[in-house]
Scaffold this motif. Structure first.
Motif, PDB file in Angstrom:
ATOM      1  N   LEU A  31      41.587   1.024 -19.058  1.00  0.00           N
ATOM      2  CA  LEU A  31      42.848   0.543 -19.624  1.00  0.00           C
ATOM      3  C   LEU A  31      44.035   1.424 -19.241  1.00  0.00           C
ATOM      4  O   LEU A  31      45.151   0.927 -19.073  1.00  0.00           O
ATOM      5  N   LEU A  32      43.792   2.726 -19.083  1.00  0.00           N
ATOM      6  CA  LEU A  32      44.865   3.658 -18.730  1.00  0.00           C
ATOM      7  C   LEU A  32      44.972   3.858 -17.215  1.00  0.00           C
ATOM      8  O   LEU A  32      45.758   4.684 -16.751  1.00  0.00           O
ATOM      9  N   ASN A  33      44.184   3.106 -16.459  1.00  0.00           N
ATOM     10  CA  ASN A  33      44.172   3.208 -14.994  1.00  0.00           C
ATOM     11  C   ASN A  33      43.832   4.621 -14.515  1.00  0.00           C
ATOM     12  O   ASN A  33      44.435   5.127 -13.561  1.00  0.00           O
ATOM     13  N   LEU A  34      42.884   5.241 -15.177  1.00  0.00           N
ATOM     14  CA  LEU A  34      42.417   6.561 -14.764  1.00  0.00           C
ATOM     15  C   LEU A  34      41.306   6.381 -13.744  1.00  0.00           C
ATOM     16  O   LEU A  34      40.572   5.400 -13.783  1.00  0.00           O
ATOM     17  N   THR A  35      41.165   7.331 -12.851  1.00  0.00           N
ATOM     18  CA  THR A  35      40.132   7.203 -11.813  1.00  0.00           C
ATOM     19  C   THR A  35      38.732   7.418 -12.359  1.00  0.00           C
ATOM     20  O   THR A  35      37.762   6.942 -11.776  1.00  0.00           O
ATOM     21  N   SER A  36      38.644   8.134 -13.498  1.00  0.00           N
ATOM     22  CA  SER A  36      37.335   8.455 -14.062  1.00  0.00           C
ATOM     23  C   SER A  36      37.482   8.719 -15.563  1.00  0.00           C
ATOM     24  O   SER A  36      38.519   9.218 -15.999  1.00  0.00           O
ATOM     25  N   PRO A  37      36.440   8.423 -16.341  1.00  0.00           N
ATOM     26  CA  PRO A  37      36.492   8.769 -17.766  1.00  0.00           C
ATOM     27  C   PRO A  37      36.357  10.274 -18.001  1.00  0.00           C
ATOM     28  O   PRO A  37      36.527  10.752 -19.113  1.00  0.00           O
ATOM     29  N   ARG A  38      36.094  11.047 -16.952  1.00  0.00           N
ATOM     30  CA  ARG A  38      35.914  12.501 -17.096  1.00  0.00           C
ATOM     31  C   ARG A  38      37.115  13.157 -17.771  1.00  0.00           C
ATOM     32  O   ARG A  38      36.957  14.059 -18.592  1.00  0.00           O
ATOM     33  N   VAL A  39      38.309  12.709 -17.434  1.00  0.00           N
ATOM     34  CA  VAL A  39      39.512  13.303 -18.019  1.00  0.00           C
ATOM     35  C   VAL A  39      39.550  13.091 -19.529  1.00  0.00           C
ATOM     36  O   VAL A  39      40.024  13.956 -20.268  1.00  0.00           O
ATOM     37  N   ILE A  40      39.015  11.983 -20.005  1.00  0.00           N
ATOM     38  CA  ILE A  40      38.985  11.728 -21.448  1.00  0.00           C
ATOM     39  C   ILE A  40      38.047  12.724 -22.129  1.00  0.00           C
ATOM     40  O   ILE A  40      38.331  13.216 -23.211  1.00  0.00           O
ATOM     41  N   TYR A  41      36.945  13.055 -21.469  1.00  0.00           N
ATOM     42  CA  TYR A  41      36.055  14.092 -22.002  1.00  0.00           C
ATOM     43  C   TYR A  41      36.784  15.442 -22.043  1.00  0.00           C
ATOM     44  O   TYR A  41      36.621  16.205 -22.993  1.00  0.00           O
ATOM     45  N   ASP A  42      37.598  15.710 -21.021  1.00  0.00           N
ATOM     46  CA  ASP A  42      38.387  16.950 -21.011  1.00  0.00           C
ATOM     47  C   ASP A  42      39.375  16.955 -22.173  1.00  0.00           C
ATOM     48  O   ASP A  42      39.605  17.996 -22.789  1.00  0.00           O
ATOM     49  N   TRP A  43      39.973  15.815 -22.477  1.00  0.00           N
ATOM     50  CA  TRP A  43      40.903  15.729 -23.614  1.00  0.00           C
ATOM     51  C   TRP A  43      40.163  15.982 -24.920  1.00  0.00           C
ATOM     52  O   TRP A  43      40.601  16.768 -25.755  1.00  0.00           O
ATOM     53  N   THR A  44      39.048  15.290 -25.117  1.00  0.00           N
ATOM     54  CA  THR A  44      38.339  15.395 -26.392  1.00  0.00           C
ATOM     55  C   THR A  44      37.664  16.754 -26.577  1.00  0.00           C
ATOM     56  O   THR A  44      37.391  17.149 -27.703  1.00  0.00           O
ATOM     57  N   ASN A  45      37.432  17.463 -25.485  1.00  0.00           N
ATOM     58  CA  ASN A  45      36.855  18.809 -25.571  1.00  0.00           C
ATOM     59  C   ASN A  45      37.925  19.895 -25.633  1.00  0.00           C
ATOM     60  O   ASN A  45      37.604  21.083 -25.636  1.00  0.00           O
ATOM     61  N   GLY A  46      39.189  19.496 -25.658  1.00  0.00           N
ATOM     62  CA  GLY A  46      40.268  20.465 -25.772  1.00  0.00           C
ATOM     63  C   GLY A  46      40.531  21.256 -24.511  1.00  0.00           C
ATOM     64  O   GLY A  46      41.149  22.319 -24.559  1.00  0.00           O
ATOM     65  N   ILE A  47      40.107  20.742 -23.375  1.00  0.00           N
ATOM     66  CA  ILE A  47      40.317  21.429 -22.105  1.00  0.00           C
ATOM     67  C   ILE A  47      41.688  21.091 -21.535  1.00  0.00           C
ATOM     68  O   ILE A  47      42.388  21.956 -21.008  1.00  0.00           O
ATOM     69  N   LYS A  48      42.061  19.827 -21.636  1.00  0.00           N
ATOM     70  CA  LYS A  48      43.351  19.346 -21.126  1.00  0.00           C
ATOM     71  C   LYS A  48      44.020  18.494 -22.192  1.00  0.00           C
ATOM     72  O   LYS A  48      43.364  18.007 -23.112  1.00  0.00           O
ATOM     73  N   LEU A  49      45.325  18.286 -22.007  1.00  0.00           N
ATOM     74  CA  LEU A  49      46.082  17.377 -22.866  1.00  0.00           C
ATOM     75  C   LEU A  49      46.494  16.159 -22.052  1.00  0.00           C
ATOM     76  O   LEU A  49      46.783  16.283 -20.853  1.00  0.00           O
ATOM     77  N   PRO A  50      46.554  14.987 -22.683  1.00  0.00           N
ATOM     78  CA  PRO A  50      47.048  13.812 -21.958  1.00  0.00           C
ATOM     79  C   PRO A  50      48.534  13.981 -21.652  1.00  0.00           C
ATOM     80  O   PRO A  50      49.273  14.592 -22.429  1.00  0.00           O
ATOM     81  N   CYS A  51      48.964  13.426 -20.521  1.00  0.00           N
ATOM     82  CA  CYS A  51      50.387  13.437 -20.202  1.00  0.00           C
ATOM     83  C   CYS A  51      51.107  12.515 -21.192  1.00  0.00           C
ATOM     84  O   CYS A  51      50.477  11.750 -21.931  1.00  0.00           O
ATOM     85  N   LEU A  52      52.409  12.590 -21.200  1.00  0.00           N
ATOM     86  CA  LEU A  52      53.197  11.806 -22.153  1.00  0.00           C
ATOM     87  C   LEU A  52      52.938  10.307 -22.014  1.00  0.00           C
ATOM     88  O   LEU A  52      52.776   9.601 -23.005  1.00  0.00           O
ATOM     89  N   GLU A  53      52.861   9.826 -20.787  1.00  0.00           N
ATOM     90  CA  GLU A  53      52.600   8.406 -20.552  1.00  0.00           C
ATOM     91  C   GLU A  53      51.258   7.984 -21.162  1.00  0.00           C
ATOM     92  O   GLU A  53      51.160   6.964 -21.841  1.00  0.00           O
ATOM     93  N   ASN A  54      50.221   8.781 -20.942  1.00  0.00           N
ATOM     94  CA  ASN A  54      48.906   8.470 -21.505  1.00  0.00           C
ATOM     95  C   ASN A  54      48.896   8.637 -23.017  1.00  0.00           C
ATOM     96  O   ASN A  54      48.216   7.895 -23.721  1.00  0.00           O
ATOM     97  N   LEU A  55      49.644   9.594 -23.511  1.00  0.00           N
ATOM     98  CA  LEU A  55      49.737   9.801 -24.947  1.00  0.00           C
ATOM     99  C   LEU A  55      50.352   8.583 -25.635  1.00  0.00           C
ATOM    100  O   LEU A  55      49.852   8.116 -26.662  1.00  0.00           O
ATOM    101  N   VAL A  56      51.405   8.043 -25.039  1.00  0.00           N
ATOM    102  CA  VAL A  56      52.030   6.830 -25.584  1.00  0.00           C
ATOM    103  C   VAL A  56      51.041   5.667 -25.534  1.00  0.00           C
ATOM    104  O   VAL A  56      50.889   4.918 -26.506  1.00  0.00           O
ATOM    105  N   SER A  57      50.337   5.526 -24.429  1.00  0.00           N
ATOM    106  CA  SER A  57      49.348   4.450 -24.296  1.00  0.00           C
ATOM    107  C   SER A  57      48.219   4.594 -25.306  1.00  0.00           C
ATOM    108  O   SER A  57      47.775   3.602 -25.903  1.00  0.00           O
ATOM    109  N   LEU A  58      47.759   5.816 -25.517  1.00  0.00           N
ATOM    110  CA  LEU A  58      46.695   6.052 -26.497  1.00  0.00           C
ATOM    111  C   LEU A  58      47.166   5.712 -27.911  1.00  0.00           C
ATOM    112  O   LEU A  58      46.429   5.099 -28.687  1.00  0.00           O
ATOM    113  N   ALA A  59      48.391   6.098 -28.232  1.00  0.00           N
ATOM    114  CA  ALA A  59      48.941   5.786 -29.554  1.00  0.00           C
ATOM    115  C   ALA A  59      48.998   4.276 -29.759  1.00  0.00           C
ATOM    116  O   ALA A  59      48.635   3.774 -30.830  1.00  0.00           O
TER     117      ALA A  59
END
Length: 74
Positions: free
Chosen positions: A33-61
């Motif tokens: 849905l967010l046009n990401l190349t892989s769900p790996r980045v979502i695991y990085d977000w949920t594990n506190g490794i990375k933060l979503p960019c503003l565009e993805n943050l708005v989409s997630l909200a």
């Protein structure tokens, strides 16, 4: 007075984890849905490794029907 806010990646990751677990979406669905190349980045977000960019943050909200502040745990 300082207006600088320090975002806690671990807290934000935990909040995203909770939102995903309560939703009907998988990490794979969200990546698509967010046009990401892989769900790996979502695991990085949920594990506190990375933060979503503003565009993805708005989409997630929008996806979870919450305010951005609800994700950022301010």
């Amino acid at each position: 007075m300082s207006y600088k806010i320090k975002l806690d990646k671990k807290q934000i990751g935990q909040r995203l984890y909770e939102l995903i677990e309560k939703s009907e979406y998988t990490r794979e669905n969200i990546a698509e849905l967010l046009n990401l190349t892989s769900p790996r980045v979502i695991y990085d977000w949920t594990n506190g490794i990375k933060l979503p960019c503003l565009e993805n943050l708005v989409s997630l909200a929008q996806l979870f029907n919450v305010h951005i502040e609800d994700i950022l745990v301010i």
